[in-house]
Write an enzyme that holds these catalytic residues in place. Sequence first.
Site: not given
Length: 277
Positions: A66, A102
């Site tokens: 990420k 997220d």
Amino acid sequence: MKKLFGVIGDPISHSMSPAMHNDLFHAYGIDAHYQPLHVKKENLGDAIRGLRAIGISGFNITVPHKEAIMPLLDELDPLARAIGAVNTVVNQNGKLKGYNTDGSGYVKGLLEEISSVRDKKVLIVGAGGAARAIYFTLAKEGPQLLDICNRTVSKADFIVEDCPYLVPARALDIQEAEKILETYDLIVQTTPIGMLPDIQKSPLSIHNLKSGTFVSDIIYNPLETQLLREASNKGAGIQNGLDMFVYQGALAFEKWTGIEPEIKRMRDKVLKQLGGL
């Protein structure tokens, strides 16, 4: 021509994203396929070049990529840049733009279980890309205290220092956090510890956990981690990572297609895949 989407990570075989998104493509009559892609750290650059070459329409990124993927993209959404992690990429006319769904996905799911984060004392466990996204998003909600603990305290320090929202906070090591665990009303576990296949592992001892604390683990496979099982036995409220997974996936799907998908359908599909429905 059929559009291609996917998710890259290491490991990736556990991911429910393919089942969830392929079901949505079928439900909304979209000619597309979502493919899991196992990519090692050392192959990330080659993988992104390959995805560009085949004209992938969009993809998700999961651990451990990420943060590492950011310099490989053409453009970053301001929120993703601030968070320092990307979990969703959209191919916009040949340019790869990174987003982070997220944090907002996590908070949407959390607020289905608790009424508010405001004035609560919160502990984040872990300091990776997901932790950073969740930390920033929770800070915006105005908690009374927002601590973060990690085995490497310097990584937790960076998150506290970079947070754009003013909130009382401390960076702790795991042992420090364990000693004062009764301080917290909400504990959010963001590491991969406890995920299949290492389901007997837990990221910290909860000996000092007080009854009534709410413990949230972003892992959804298994649906009940060792940490959640122990917390429940001590009288805590618990939540697994299914709601975060579904909501962040819904936000990604909307960015790719312009369609706001049905959350219940997504949740039911994942539960069925996991054998929980």
